[in-house]
Design an enzyme around this catalytic site. Structure first.
Site, PDB file in Angstrom:
ATOM      1  N   LYS A   1       1.419  -1.908   0.009  1.00  0.00           N
ATOM      2  CA  LYS A   1       3.221  -1.025   0.072  1.00  0.00           C
ATOM      3  C   LYS A   1       3.972  -1.209  -0.665  1.00  0.00           C
ATOM      4  O   LYS A   1       4.740  -0.490  -0.913  1.00  0.00           O
ATOM      5  CB  LYS A   1       3.277  -1.892   1.346  1.00  0.00           C
ATOM      6  CG  LYS A   1       2.373  -1.839   3.366  1.00  0.00           C
ATOM      7  CD  LYS A   1       2.517  -1.811   3.558  1.00  0.00           C
ATOM      8  CE  LYS A   1       1.439  -1.529   4.765  1.00  0.00           C
ATOM      9  NZ  LYS A   1       1.620  -1.770   6.302  1.00  0.00           N
TER      10      LYS A   1
ATOM     11  N   GLN B   1       4.863  -6.569   9.109  1.00  0.00           N
ATOM     12  CA  GLN B   1       3.350  -6.194   8.965  1.00  0.00           C
ATOM     13  C   GLN B   1       2.415  -7.300   9.707  1.00  0.00           C
ATOM     14  O   GLN B   1       2.905  -8.236  10.639  1.00  0.00           O
ATOM     15  CB  GLN B   1       2.604  -7.209   7.708  1.00  0.00           C
ATOM     16  CG  GLN B   1       0.965  -6.453   7.575  1.00  0.00           C
ATOM     17  CD  GLN B   1       0.827  -5.035   7.501  1.00  0.00           C
ATOM     18  OE1 GLN B   1       1.396  -4.426   6.450  1.00  0.00           O
ATOM     19  NE2 GLN B   1      -0.777  -4.474   7.996  1.00  0.00           N
TER      20      GLN B   1
ATOM     21  N   ASP C   1       8.290   2.148  10.848  1.00  0.00           N
ATOM     22  CA  ASP C   1       7.268   2.124  10.413  1.00  0.00           C
ATOM     23  C   ASP C   1       6.809   3.162  12.280  1.00  0.00           C
ATOM     24  O   ASP C   1       5.992   3.147  12.459  1.00  0.00           O
ATOM     25  CB  ASP C   1       5.863   0.216  11.989  1.00  0.00           C
ATOM     26  CG  ASP C   1       5.492   0.226  10.166  1.00  0.00           C
ATOM     27  OD1 ASP C   1       4.830   0.363   9.576  1.00  0.00           O
ATOM     28  OD2 ASP C   1       5.379  -1.098  10.154  1.00  0.00           O
TER      29      ASP C   1
END
Ligand code: GUN
Length: 278
Positions: A52, A96, A119
């Protein structure tokens, strides 16, 4: 003859589009920035986070990295999120997953300001999607819609079957296909006669987390098959939830593993970051 849906090329196209948009925003004096939070030392998570950050570098998005100890308290993590929520120079916040067991994942997701929830995991983002309002959409299912559209697969009126009902993939996938006017069925571990249902699909999206589970007996001739799974087989080779060699010959289009859905997730994260900054 089937056609491969090339996630590598399509994700690269999207990252290049994002790069151009970031350039334009920078020219107007606006920066795009993503805070990336990794807790603990799960090796798979470290790889994902590394990828990422690399994609941020490629697209010109500034990434600000927080690598926190495994034993950090939930309070400390929530207070970092609260600080980032208030920071004008941060457009997106990504925590994460999975988090260590002593931390309540739902509480952490809920703490992220919905306008920075790149997200698309916040209940407000999920709720907005379910009633057709604007909001961030979970990156993997959003990436699958892009794969279909950019491969000229029409969704409208098609029989779409999603196998798997996770909050991150299955459920938002079903909602997105519905938004595109597909006729959507969601299957899961309790579905009776799964084959009978999957065989109806014009578009079959498989996210069950079982290596090579879907064989040609589950697939209609000419179907489009999207494989979300990623596993290592006995020879340490990557494979999906679909038995590719068995299924591909009867499909019209299919995603490979690797190089199908996988690279799309990060590309869509970059797209979400730039949309947020705009
Ligand atoms: N863990 C596995 N997939 C994801 C993802 O898309 N986002 C985050 N934050 N964590 C993950």
């Amino acid at each position: 003859m089937y056609e491969l849906i090339d996630g590598k090329t399509i994700s690269m196209d999207i990252k290049n589009e994002v790069k151009e948009e970031v350039k334009m925003l920078n020219a107007q004096g606006k920066k795009v920035s993503l805070a990336v939070i990794l807790v603990g030392n799960d090796p798979a998570s470290a790889v994902y986070v590394g990828n990422k950050k690399k994609a941020c570098e490629y697209t010109g998005i500034e990434s600000v990295s927080y690598e926190l100890e495994e034993n950090i308290s939930q309070e400390e993590l929530l207070s970092l999120i609260d600080k980032l929520n208030k920071q004008d120079d941060i457009n997106g916040i990504l925590v994460q997953l999975p988090l260590p067991k002593h931390i309540d994942e739902d509480a952490v997701i809920k703490a992220i300001a919905p306008e920075k929830d790149v997200d698309g995991f916040h209940p407000q983002s999920v709720g907005a999607l379910s009633i057709g309002q604007k909001g961030y959409v979970s990156c993997t299912p959003a990436g699958i819609i892009e794969l279909l559209k950019r491969s000229n697969v029409d969704i409208e009126g098609k029989e779409c079957v999603v196998v798997g009902r996770s909050n991150i993939v299955g459920k938002p996938m079903a909602l997105l296909l519905l938004r595109e006017n597909g006729t959507v069925t969601v299957c899961h571990s309790r579905t009776k006669d799964l084959k009978e249902v999957t065989k109806r699909a014009d578009i079959l999206v498989v996210a069950i987390g079982k290596p090579k589970f879907i064989t040609k007996e589950y697939v209609k001739e000419g179907a489009v098959v999207i494989d979300v799974g990623i596993h290592r087989n006995e020879n340490n080779k990557l494979c999906g939830d679909v038995d590719f060699d068995d299924v591909a010959p009867i499909t019209s289009k299919i995603t490979p593993v690797p190089g199908g859905v996988g690279p799309m997730t990060i590309a869509m994260l970059m797209k979400n970051c730039v949309e947020g900054a705009k």
